[in-house]
Every structure is written in C-alpha cells, then in structure tokens.
Design a protein around this motif. Structure first.
Motif, PDB file in Angstrom:
ATOM      1  N   ALA A 852      63.275  34.953   8.723  1.00  0.00           N
ATOM      2  CA  ALA A 852      64.486  34.852   9.695  1.00  0.00           C
ATOM      3  C   ALA A 852      64.984  33.788   9.810  1.00  0.00           C
ATOM      4  O   ALA A 852      66.304  33.543   9.792  1.00  0.00           O
ATOM      5  N   PRO A 853      64.489  32.370  10.016  1.00  0.00           N
ATOM      6  CA  PRO A 853      65.205  31.273   9.777  1.00  0.00           C
ATOM      7  C   PRO A 853      65.935  30.989   8.653  1.00  0.00           C
ATOM      8  O   PRO A 853      66.893  30.290   8.666  1.00  0.00           O
ATOM      9  N   MET A 854      65.265  31.325   7.698  1.00  0.00           N
ATOM     10  CA  MET A 854      65.814  31.244   6.184  1.00  0.00           C
ATOM     11  C   MET A 854      67.076  31.612   6.257  1.00  0.00           C
ATOM     12  O   MET A 854      68.146  31.368   5.557  1.00  0.00           O
ATOM     13  N   CYS A 883      57.372  37.478   8.781  1.00  0.00           N
ATOM     14  CA  CYS A 883      56.594  36.847   7.745  1.00  0.00           C
ATOM     15  C   CYS A 883      56.561  37.625   6.580  1.00  0.00           C
ATOM     16  O   CYS A 883      56.142  38.700   6.687  1.00  0.00           O
ATOM     17  N   VAL A 884      56.743  37.053   5.486  1.00  0.00           N
ATOM     18  CA  VAL A 884      56.960  37.675   4.164  1.00  0.00           C
ATOM     19  C   VAL A 884      56.410  36.601   3.184  1.00  0.00           C
ATOM     20  O   VAL A 884      55.999  35.602   3.350  1.00  0.00           O
ATOM     21  N   GLU A 885      55.786  37.250   2.152  1.00  0.00           N
ATOM     22  CA  GLU A 885      55.155  36.563   0.860  1.00  0.00           C
ATOM     23  C   GLU A 885      56.139  36.718  -0.353  1.00  0.00           C
ATOM     24  O   GLU A 885      55.872  37.552  -1.142  1.00  0.00           O
ATOM     25  N   TRP A 886      57.038  35.893  -0.265  1.00  0.00           N
ATOM     26  CA  TRP A 886      58.219  36.407  -1.518  1.00  0.00           C
ATOM     27  C   TRP A 886      58.279  34.732  -2.141  1.00  0.00           C
ATOM     28  O   TRP A 886      57.855  33.709  -1.648  1.00  0.00           O
ATOM     29  N   ASP A 887      59.160  34.851  -3.186  1.00  0.00           N
ATOM     30  CA  ASP A 887      59.679  33.679  -3.672  1.00  0.00           C
ATOM     31  C   ASP A 887      61.039  33.254  -2.732  1.00  0.00           C
ATOM     32  O   ASP A 887      61.647  33.685  -2.997  1.00  0.00           O
ATOM     33  N   LYS A 888      60.635  31.988  -2.078  1.00  0.00           N
ATOM     34  CA  LYS A 888      61.821  31.633  -1.391  1.00  0.00           C
ATOM     35  C   LYS A 888      62.896  31.330  -1.848  1.00  0.00           C
ATOM     36  O   LYS A 888      64.409  31.599  -1.295  1.00  0.00           O
ATOM     37  N   MET A 889      63.121  30.341  -2.975  1.00  0.00           N
ATOM     38  CA  MET A 889      64.145  30.110  -3.510  1.00  0.00           C
ATOM     39  C   MET A 889      64.735  31.218  -4.150  1.00  0.00           C
ATOM     40  O   MET A 889      66.353  31.187  -3.990  1.00  0.00           O
ATOM     41  N   ARG A 890      64.083  32.262  -4.640  1.00  0.00           N
ATOM     42  CA  ARG A 890      64.834  33.446  -5.467  1.00  0.00           C
ATOM     43  C   ARG A 890      65.433  34.391  -4.070  1.00  0.00           C
ATOM     44  O   ARG A 890      66.679  34.734  -4.115  1.00  0.00           O
ATOM     45  N   THR A 891      64.772  34.293  -3.011  1.00  0.00           N
ATOM     46  CA  THR A 891      65.265  35.091  -1.764  1.00  0.00           C
ATOM     47  C   THR A 891      66.500  34.563  -1.369  1.00  0.00           C
ATOM     48  O   THR A 891      67.534  35.029  -1.134  1.00  0.00           O
ATOM     49  N   SER A 914      72.532  42.590   8.108  1.00  0.00           N
ATOM     50  CA  SER A 914      71.514  43.113   8.986  1.00  0.00           C
ATOM     51  C   SER A 914      70.050  42.831   8.301  1.00  0.00           C
ATOM     52  O   SER A 914      69.926  43.233   7.004  1.00  0.00           O
ATOM     53  N   VAL A 915      69.059  42.375   8.895  1.00  0.00           N
ATOM     54  CA  VAL A 915      67.655  42.353   8.441  1.00  0.00           C
ATOM     55  C   VAL A 915      66.794  42.844   9.338  1.00  0.00           C
ATOM     56  O   VAL A 915      66.922  42.570  10.549  1.00  0.00           O
ATOM     57  N   GLN A 916      65.935  44.057   8.996  1.00  0.00           N
ATOM     58  CA  GLN A 916      65.088  44.720   9.677  1.00  0.00           C
ATOM     59  C   GLN A 916      63.715  44.915   9.119  1.00  0.00           C
ATOM     60  O   GLN A 916      63.611  45.289   7.719  1.00  0.00           O
ATOM     61  N   GLN A 917      62.852  45.090   9.967  1.00  0.00           N
ATOM     62  CA  GLN A 917      61.424  45.542   9.223  1.00  0.00           C
ATOM     63  C   GLN A 917      61.249  47.005   9.559  1.00  0.00           C
ATOM     64  O   GLN A 917      61.342  47.361  10.814  1.00  0.00           O
TER      65      GLN A 917
END
Length: 1005
Positions: A852-854, A883-891, A914-917
C-alpha cells in the motif's frame, strides 16, 4: 305475358340454388344456422326444420368412431379467423363425416368437403352481420385420387388455379362488404357459384343467368335475356343438340326433375366443346302452378375424361389379368410336364445304381461312389416331386383322400427314421403324445407335412440341440407341434417362410440348402384339410411350428377305414438324402516341398468338393474350405496358385470372398474360377468385373474343369516368371532412381530450411531497422533536450549586463536537465531489461513488504506528470496494509510503466488506479484511462517487444514498457490482460498471488 322487369324472389332462388350454402350468425362459439340451401340439406341428409336455429357444431359433430377427426376443430378455427379478420377464409379439403338419418348419431358416412367462410359486413358499422358457409362435396374426387385414377395436374396448372380462386374469393368478399340485404346477398351467391345457374319463365325464356354461365358461354346478358333456352347459340354443337334441350324442357313442364348430360360450346367465340351435367327444377307458386324453372349446369368434362380413362385402364387391367391367368396356367402345365419327364431318367439312374451298390462283388470304393449318385438322385427326385406338387396345387388337381388312422403311430414311425440323423448330429429327438389320437385326414399328405417340418427342424438345429414333436387334442381339433432350439424365425420373416421359393436367409449366404417349397407345400396341404399352421417361439430360442387340424372329416366325405398306418420309405429316403453325410471325408492333398501347383477348392457341398478333389489331386496339390470365410483365411495363409469356388455358400458367398480377396495386394494376382448353377449372363459379367478370371456353369465335365485350371495356373506362373525377370533387370535402375529421389528430397529439405532461415533473417533485419529507428529517435530526444538545457545554463552562468543569474533560475535549469538524464537512464534500463529477458537472465528478488505505501509513493511521484498532462488521477485501495512477497523494485516498474502509458495515450482524460485483495489470495491491480482505446486486433500485439498500436501514433515510446511489465508479472506467476474497445479507453488488469511459489532468486538465474 311475362314482365321481365319483375325482380325475382331471391329467397326462393337461394334455397333452390344447386350450391351447398349455410348462413350463420357470428355468435361464437355457437354459430347459429339461420338459412340453408336445398342442395346443402340433400348433401348432408338433414331437414330444414331440424337444423334452423341450432348451432352448426350441434348439428354436425365429429364422428365419435374416428379418433383422428379434426373437422369441428378446423371449422371453428376458420370461423373465428373470419370474425377477427373480417375477411373470407378458404379452408383446405376437410374430412368431415355426416351422421346418417335415424341412427341417433351412432352411424356416420365418410365425406370430404372443400369449405369457404365469408363474412357479410355492415358498411356503416363495419360489424359482421352473417357468415356464409359454402362447401363443395369432393368425396368422389378424393376416392378417385386415393385409387390413383385421378389425373395429375402440373404445378403450373395448380398455381394458376389457386391464383384464379384467390382473385375470385377477393372479389366475392368485396361484394359481400357492399351488400347486406337478403336479395343482394342471394344475387352475389348466384354470381359466385362455380355452377352454371339460370332462371327461366314458364315458357322457357331466360329471366336471369349467373356470371359463371355467361363467362363459360362467352355471351353477354343482353344476348340471353328473353331468349328461349334451346335457341341460344352455345347449344348449337350439332343439329340434334338444341332439339335434345327442347325435349328436356318439355319433360320439365310436366313437373318432373330433369337431368341430362349435354354438350355445350364454351369459351370466347365458342371454340371449345365441353360436357355439362344439366338439370331443370320446376318451381311452383302459391297456387301450385309452375312459375319458374331453375336451370343448373356443372362442367363434367374432366370427370368424363377421367371416367373414360378409368374405363380404358379397367379394360387393359382385365386383359392383363386374363393374360396373367393364361401364363399361370402355362407355367403350371410346364412344371407338371418337366417334373413328369424328369422322373423317367431319374428312375433309370436310381434303379441301376441301387442294383450295382447292392451287388456283393462291387468294390467298396465304387460302392461309395454309387452311394453319392443314389443320394443326390433321391434329392433331385424330391425337388422334382415338390415342383410337381406345386403345379398340381395351382391347378387345383389335389384334394385329400380321407382315411381314419392312428396319428400317434404315424408320428412315431416317421420320427424313428430320423433317429440315426439325430445321433449323427448329437440332437435330442423326443415325442410327447398325450393320448392315442385318431385322425380323419389324408395320411400321405400328413406324412409329407411332418417330413417337411422335421427336415426343416434338423436343418436349423445346431449340434447338442433338441427337437420335440408334440401332439394333443383340443376341443374338436388335433394339434401337432414341431419345436427346435435353433436360431428361431424373426417376426418379419414368419409369413415369408410359407410362401413358395421363400426362405428365411439371404440366398447367397444361406447356411442350409433347399428350394423354399417344403413349408409352402406343408401349409397348402394343411389348408386343404381346412386347418392352419403358425410359427411361434422367440427369436434366438428356436422355432415352434404348430398345426391345427379338424379331428373329424367334413360332412358328406367318404372315409376309408385303415387298420395299419404305413410310412412311405421312398419319401423318407428323399427327405433324409440332403442330410446323409459322405462316406469319405474330403482330404486335402497339399504336401509342402513339391513343385505342383496348389489349388484351393471352396465348396460347401461335401460330395462336390470330394469330386473336384479327385479330379485335380492327380496333377495338383489341393486344399479345401467349406465356406467363403474359411476360404479367405486359407487364401491369406497358403497363397494358392488358383482358387476354385462355389458362389452360394454359408457365412460368406463366393462373390463376397472374391471382393475381399481383391482388396488384398498380396492376393491380387491369384486367378479365381467360380462355379454356379445359375446360367445368368448378367451375373457372369458382374463376377468377371468383380475380379474373377473364369466362370463355369454346373453341371460340368471333369476334363473341362481340369483344362481350365491348367490354363489359368500356366498363365499365372508365366506372369510370375516374367515378373521375376523384369524385377532382376530393373533392380539396378530402381536403386539408382531411389538414390536420385532421395538426393532430390534432401535438396528440397535443405532449400526449404534455407528459405525459412532467410525469412527469419529478413524478419530480424526488419525488427533491427525498426528498433534502430525508434531507439535513435527516443535516445535523441532526451539528449537533445539535455544539450539545450546545458547550453541555457552555460549562458546563464556568464553574467549579463553585470548581473549574475539567480540560484532559483539555475536550480530550475538543473532540474530540467536532471529529468532528461532520468528519462535517458530509463530508456537504457528498458533496453537492458529487454536484453535480459531475451537471454533469460532477468531475475526477481522477492521479499516481504507492504504494497500500500509503495503504491502511494509511486502514485504521488507521478502527481506532477498527471498534472502537466491534465489527467485527473484517482487511487483506490481497499486497505492500508497489504503484505506481499514480491520484488519491490520490479513492482515499482509495473506501476511506473502503466502510469506512463496512461498519461501518454490519454492526455486530458481521467485515470483511475485500483489495488485490491481478492478472496483467492491474489492482488488485483487496475489502471484505467479514457483514451482512444485499442482495437481488438491490436490488443495482443501491444504486449510484444516493440509492440505499438500504430507506427504513426502521436505518442512517443519504443514499445518496450508493456513488454517488460508482462514479463515481470509472469515472473511473479501472475497475469496481465487488457479490456478495451476502440474509442472507449483502455483498462489494464494485473493479478499476482500474494506469495508466488517457485520464484527463482537472482543467484539462481
């Protein structure tokens, strides 16, 4: 003196009109009858006072004995349509039976009608006042048509007639709408009748004539009115014809109903002669005097032609029947003569043969051959006797000679002669007699019937089966039943088996021999005793043939008393002849290792197979097969030099075997000779075309068979020798040819490979050129801008008019330069990413972080760009902790590229993010713009490397952003797709698992 201006009484005319009419009230569903013509009453066998004021369906109900009757339903539907549409309704021909008088509605007569329903409409209120129900009785026509005697009309004639009727009906409806008084209505009815109708005064002068009569005669009303009936021109077909009309009128003046068939000149100019059914009806006034005559005529020309045609066909049919009867008598006489003439040589064959067989000095080998002659002679004699019996039955020359005898003794005697056959075939034969039975019948006929039934049972009962003979008395009848455990007789064939020359199998593949006369003769012998024979039993469980005979002889018949029941051993021997096996088994003479040719004999008759083996085994190796199926198997395994085969065999016929052999390439050169008893030229041509090399008709001479076999084998071996020589000569040429063909194929493969590589190379060059063009443009843009910014800074550093540049101006210039450098770096990074993707070296480094903050950070970093592009941007997130487990820079790259794409292609349009789970533990990212959208045909292309919507698009870019995004998303085991319609914006949707599995770390790449 007659007053021609006087108006006729149309009510009287309506009732006296020859047409069939009802006038109904439109009071659905009753439809009350208020008027009826006399002709309608006569046709429907009703009375005016009994039907007026009643509903039509009360008077004319459906026939209760006809469950498929639809007359009431169809007529009611038509009347309802008239009320709704206020127009006429023509119905198709209807089957509408009428109740017979004095039957209280229990008995009906079959009738067919052609109905028309026409409304009479009030011209002021447009309401329906009445419905005129008109019918034509077409029962006779339908019956003729059902018998196939009505002449066919062509499609064009039917179409023209339909169009004519439609025009007449339309004209009739129009006039009905304009007339509502009873007089006008009756006048319209008269003019719309198909019949010719005219009204005459008491002296025979025309007072009125309807339109069909005028149209048919080709005259005007002014030519007719006032003229005498017999003086008008249409009658002048001959000098006698007007006189005939005059005599008819004089007869009517006596008060008689007159009806004549007259000829009439019709059509324009009176060139056509037609025949009409003409009638005159005297009409009396209140004083009982004749005031008018109603004349009516129907055109019956076609009917007369049809009757003449029917008469002609009946004459022809009678002649053909007489000829057929004569031919049948000739055939019967022929059968009788042939059968009689065949008995003499058969007697001379069987007598000496039996005498030689019984001679003790005859060798056993010769005795066996004599037994074959005797057995087949008896079988031929049985067939001759059957044919003779058939001819006598047809001629009516056979009648039972009634004898009183013990039926049980006869059954046991006959059955005892079949016990040996039962043991040979391992069949259980049993007899069940409920009581001693005395029968009054012809014992010879009953013996023939039982022999035929038992023979039939043994033919179709397999080994280990069972045959039962049952006899009992039931009321005044005696029952005899022969039951077996064979395959039974299917329902469709149960009647056929009692017909002459009919059998329950395909004649080409039948499993048992026979002429198809045994059961037919048995049935006719039983019926001569006024009895019956039926087939029972379920298919697959055997056949039960049951005979029912009267226990007593018919009255006034002479009955002979017989003390002993004697069985004709000659008849028994003839019946057993077709079952008795050969003394010698057919032994194959094939021995491997010798150079004799191999002949395969395919024949189901053991005697004939043995005979052919004896003929050929001296010079050839011989192998035998009992049917076409076995013959095909042995032909495949043995590859004989010649196949000698019968045509009619069980399981597979010779014709079917030849067809199967010719499908096999390895057997294609084997010659085939066919044997048949049919001297049929068409069959011979058919078999030769099907692959047979020769055709021999039975009976044949042994030397002829041997000579033909020699010739065919010699031809086959010569062909094989020539083929071997040819194969040896052409072997090297074949090898060389194959090598050339192989080299040619290899060259073709290499040429195709080179052509494919050339295509790939051309595509690569095109991609390279496009890339260089795009890259040079995209790289040149930030470099040029950077150069301009640096030149501006350089100018600002140099004092102008002794005034130093402000720090704010310098910072603004450096910021702009920095943006161009960043854009340049982004382009370089994109190119590097593409290179990594192509080489498979682009990895991702997943780590846990709060999405979310990113997302907010990246969104806010684009705030200035959204503002400069005048794109109102909106960010929506369902929660603050994702909370995710991704590559932050690539995201961050995913969001940056999608935001840049929206700004680039939708300037001045709102952008929604839009961003939703989801419930499936995935994150769904949506970036939607209101730009020009992307056509469906280009939606897949934009995710390709250097993919752009159009080379000429106004937006800049190398076409790498979405390509990189797609690869990053898929590396996270996610998906990206586009929803867009041209002109309605674009919506990119990304879905990635919260914690993707099997993601490779950088160090694993």
């Amino acid at each position: 003196m007659n007053d021609f201006s006087m108006k006729p009484d149309f009510q009287t005319l309506f009732e006296a009109s020859p047409g069939l009419y009802l006038v109904l009230l439109p009071n659905s569903p009753v439809f009350t009858i208020i008027a009826v013509s006399n002709a309608y009453l006569q046709a429907t066998k009703t009375k005016r006072e009994e039907i007026l004021g009643k509903g039509i369906f009360e008077v004319f109900p459906d026939n209760p004995q006809d469950p498929h009757a639809t007359g009431v339903r169809n007529l009611r539907t038509s009347l309802e349509r008239v009320i709704i549409s206020k127009t006429f309704d023509v119905m198709t021909v209807q089957k509408y039976d009428i109740a017979l008088p004095d039957s209280q509605g229990k008995e009906f007569e079959e009738r067919y009608w052609s109905p028309t329903n026409t409304p009479v409409v009030n011209p002021q209120t447009k309401e329906i006042l009445y419905i005129i129900h008109r019918v034509e009785d077409v029962t006779e026509v339908i019956h003729l048509k059902q018998k196939g005697l009505e002449q066919e009309k062509t499609r064009e004639e039917l179409t023209e007639e339909l169009e004519r009727k439609e025009l007449e009906i339309f004209s009739r409806a129009k006039e009905f709408k304009e007339a509502h008084s009873s007089g006008e209505l009756a006048k319209i009815i008269l003019d719309r009748m198909y019949q010719f109708v005219a009204l005459f005064d008491s002296e025979g002068r025309f007072l009125e004539i309807n339109k069909p009569a005028l149209d048919g005669s080709g005259l005007q009303k002014s030519d007719i009115l006032g003229a005498y009936l017999w003086e008008v021109s249409p009658w002048k077909v001959s000098e006698e014809n007007p006189k005939k009309v005059h005599r008819a009128f004089l007869k009517a003046t006596k008060g008689e109903f007159v009806r004549e068939e007259l000829e009439l000149l019709a059509g324009a100019g009176g060139t056509q002669i037609i025949t009409i059914d003409f009638s005159l009806i005297p009409i009396r006034n209140d004083q009982g005097k004749i005031a008018y005559y109603l004349g009516e005529g129907r055109n019956i020309t076609e009917k007369k032609l049809a009757e003449a045609e029917i008469e002609h066909k009946n004459t022809q049919l009678n002649q053909l029947n007489e000829r057929l009867k004569q031919l049948d008598q000739l055939k019967t006489q022929f059968f009788a003569n042939v059968s009689h003439e065949l008995r003499t040589p058969l007697t001379l064959i069987l007598g000496p043969a039996e005498k030689m067989r019984d001679d003790p000095n005859v060798l056993q080998e010769h005795r066996q051959e004599l037994e074959v002659i005797i057995r087949n002679g008896r079988l031929l004699l049985k067939h001759v006797n059957d044919l003779l019996d058939v001819s006598r039955l047809e001629a009516g020359k056979i009648s039972p000679s009634y004898v009183k005898f013990n039926l049980g003794v006869l059954i046991k005697s006959i059955a005892s002669n079949f016990e040996g056959l039962a043991r040979d075939k391992d069949i259980d034969l049993s007899i069940e007699l409920t009581e001693p039975l005395v029968l009054y019948a012809d014992p010879n006929m009953i013996q023939r019937v039982l022999l035929n039934l038992l023979s039939n049972a043994f033919k179709f009962t397999p080994p280990h089966g069972r045959i039962r003979i049952l006899s009992s008395k039931q009321d005044e009848s005696v029952l005899i039943s022969v039951q077996d455990t064979g395959q039974g007789i299917p329902e469709p064939l149960r009647q056929n088996i009692f017909e002459r020359f009919k059998q329950g199998e395909d004649p080409m593949t039948k499993s048992v021999a026979g002429t198809g006369l045994g059961l037919a003769i048995a049935k006719e012998f039983v019926e001569l005793h006024q009895g019956s024979i039926v087939v029972e039993g379920k298919p697959g469980e055997g056949a039960h043939l049951t005979i029912r005979l009267p226990a007593q002889a018919p009255p006034h018949v002479v009955v002979i008393e017989q003390a002993d029941t004697v069985v004709s051993l000659n008849q028994v021997a003839q019946s057993l002849a077709e079952f008795k096996p050969s003394f010698r088994q057919v032994k194959d003479s094939f021995k491997a290792g010798n150079d004799k040719g191999l002949i395969l004999i395919v024949e189901d008759n053991a005697d004939l197979s043995l005979f052919l083996t004896d003929i050929l085994s001296q010079e050839f190796n011989v192998e035998t097969a009992a049917n076409g199926q076995e013959g095909l198997q042995k032909a495949r395994s043995l590859r004989p030099d010649l196949i000698l085969s019968d045509i009619m065999m069980p399981k597979m016929s010779g014709e079917q075997m030849v067809a199967e052999i010719r499908k096999l390439a390895e057997l294609d050169t084997i010659p085939i000779m066919l044997l048949t008893a049919k001297a049929d030229e068409q069959l011979r041509i058919q078999l030769l075309k099907g692959g047979a090399q020769d055709y021999l008709i039975k009976p044949f001479f042994s030397q002829e068979v041997l000579a033909r076999v020699h010739n065919l084998v010699a031809i086959k071996r010569s062909r094989e020798h020539l083929q071997r020589e040819l194969d040896s000569t052409e072997k090297d040429l074949h090898v060389l040819t194959m090598e050339i063909l192989q080299n040619k194929r290899q060259l073709k493969i290499k040429a195709e490979a080179l052509e494919k590589l050339n295509g790939i190379l051309q595509d690569s060059i095109q991609v390279r050129d496009e890339f260089l063009s795009i890259a040079s443009h995209e790289l040149k843009t930030p470099v040029s801008a950077l150069k301009m910014q640096l030149q501006m800074v350089d100018r600002k550093i140099v004092p102008q008019a002794n005034q130093m540049p402000s720090a704010e101006d310098l910072k603004k210039s450096f910021d702009m330069s920095l943006k161009q450098v960043e854009k340049f770096v982004d382009l370089i990074n994109n190119l590097l990413d593409v290179s990594r993707i192509r080489s498979g070296r682009m990895g991702i480094s997943p780590s846990p972080f709060n999405l979310a903050p990113m997302v907010k950070e990246v969104f806010e970093s684009f705030a200035a760009q959204f503002s400069m592009a005048h794109c109102p941007a909106q960010l929506m997130m369902t929660q603050d902790d994702i909370c995710v487990e991704w590559d932050k820079m690539r995201t961050q790259e995913i969001f940056a590229n999608l935001f840049s794409n929206a700004i680039k292609y939708a300037p001045g349009k709102p952008v929604k993010v839009s961003v939703q789970q989801s419930l499936q533990k995935t994150i769904i990212i949506t970036v939607e713009d209101q730009g020009p959208g992307i056509a469906l045909s280009l939606q897949e292309k934009i995710f390709e490397r250097f993919g752009r919507t159009s080379p000429s698009t106004h937006a800049s870019g190398m076409g790498l952003g979405l390509f990189i995004v797609k690869n990053i998303v898929e590396a996270h085991q996610g998906t990206i797709y586009l929803k867009s319609d041209a002109g309605q914006g674009a919506k990119f949707i990304v879905e990635i698992p919260l914690k993707p599995e099997l993601i490779l770390k950088k160090e694993e790449i």
